[in-house]
Scaffold this active site. Sequence first.
Site, PDB file in Angstrom:
ATOM      1  N   GLY A  17     -12.409  14.645  14.773  1.00 52.95           N
ATOM      2  CA  GLY A  17     -13.626  14.755  12.996  1.00 52.95           C
ATOM      3  C   GLY A  17     -13.559  15.139  12.089  1.00 52.95           C
ATOM      4  N   GLY A  19     -16.839  15.773   8.084  1.00 48.90           N
ATOM      5  CA  GLY A  19     -17.908  14.945   7.568  1.00 48.90           C
ATOM      6  C   GLY A  19     -18.032  15.995   6.487  1.00 48.90           C
ATOM      7  N   GLY A  20     -18.876  16.387   5.331  1.00 49.46           N
ATOM      8  CA  GLY A  20     -18.696  15.974   4.849  1.00 49.46           C
ATOM      9  C   GLY A  20     -18.366  17.509   4.571  1.00 49.46           C
ATOM     10  N   MET A  21     -19.242  18.558   5.061  1.00 52.13           N
ATOM     11  CA  MET A  21     -19.161  19.532   4.619  1.00 52.13           C
ATOM     12  C   MET A  21     -18.102  20.763   5.671  1.00 52.13           C
ATOM     13  SD  MET A  21     -22.384  22.498   5.421  1.00 52.13           S
ATOM     14  CE  MET A  21     -22.488  22.667   7.332  1.00 52.13           C
ATOM     15  N   ALA A  22     -17.810  20.226   6.537  1.00 50.25           N
ATOM     16  CA  ALA A  22     -16.970  20.915   8.282  1.00 50.25           C
ATOM     17  C   ALA A  22     -15.461  19.800   8.854  1.00 50.25           C
ATOM     18  CB  ALA A  22     -17.620  20.767   9.581  1.00 50.25           C
ATOM     19  N   VAL A  24     -14.317  19.131  12.477  1.00 57.27           N
ATOM     20  CA  VAL A  24     -14.259  19.264  13.975  1.00 57.27           C
ATOM     21  C   VAL A  24     -13.067  18.943  14.662  1.00 57.27           C
ATOM     22  CG1 VAL A  24     -15.932  18.911  16.227  1.00 57.27           C
ATOM     23  CG2 VAL A  24     -16.212  18.830  13.743  1.00 57.27           C
ATOM     24  N   LYS A  39     -16.049  23.519  14.978  1.00 57.89           N
ATOM     25  CA  LYS A  39     -16.681  23.536  14.282  1.00 57.89           C
ATOM     26  C   LYS A  39     -16.255  23.842  12.578  1.00 57.89           C
ATOM     27  CE  LYS A  39     -20.723  20.151  11.126  1.00 57.89           C
ATOM     28  NZ  LYS A  39     -21.969  19.776  11.901  1.00 57.89           N
ATOM     29  N   ASP A 133     -31.963  15.199   9.252  1.00 57.14           N
ATOM     30  CA  ASP A 133     -31.066  14.079   9.012  1.00 57.14           C
ATOM     31  C   ASP A 133     -30.748  13.073  10.084  1.00 57.14           C
ATOM     32  OD1 ASP A 133     -29.188  12.702   7.476  1.00 57.14           O
ATOM     33  OD2 ASP A 133     -27.429  13.925   7.801  1.00 57.14           O
TER      34      ASP A 133
END
Length: 252
Positions: A17, A19-22, A24, A39, A133
Amino acid sequence: MIGELINGRYRIECEAGSGGMADVYKAHDLKTDRTVALKVIKKDYCRDPKYVRRFEREAQAVLSLKNANIVRAYDYGTYDSRSFIVMEFVKGCTLKEYLSAKKKLDVKTAVGIAEKILDALECAHNAGYIHRDVKPQNVLISTTGEIKLTDFGIAKDADATTKTFDGKNVVGSVHYISPEQARGGYSDARSDIYSLGITIFEMLTGTVPFDGDSTVAVAVQHIQDEIPAPSTVAADIPLSIDRIVIKCTQKK
């Protein structure tokens, strides 16, 4: 990074997967002979002190929190100038993906999931962490039915004075954001409860209470408008559940 051996221990198998910052990755821990999730902070952010500190805070939080309903962390380190967190690999889907398939959940199922999220939040709050969040995208449902809260990327210490607005961007997902976060105020444990109330609303009705053409329009609704009772959107929801959602999402 596929196929790489991280710090002589974690063999990257595939991407799981992003995300915005990392990013996975699914990896194999050669030392313990188990599958883990790795991550890794993205290259774009690995030299930005602000994002590195945020990533370090997440690592600090998840490594210190021990709860059956929080994704467990095993290790933290750096590889090729990029920070990484080693976490348990949860085979399954997010609550958001589950809702997309089911449209909405029956009251018993929704309440059961909410209780597990509350158990995770209680552990975090007691340890002095505010998640900031809480949303269906950050709740994992394993193939065996376990519920796991994840992504403490913007978590903060309960005693910290960090605002949730930097003058340009709201910190947190706007459809689930508390009024104080939307205003750029200080958040505490009650902010997480508000976001959980929105999540319960979505589980019961299949939709979020507020939507709009822009993030600002949605944020303003969270500040000004009252959350409708879930029973006004979906039938057969008990009054007791209506009251819980309304209590969670009070403006004050």
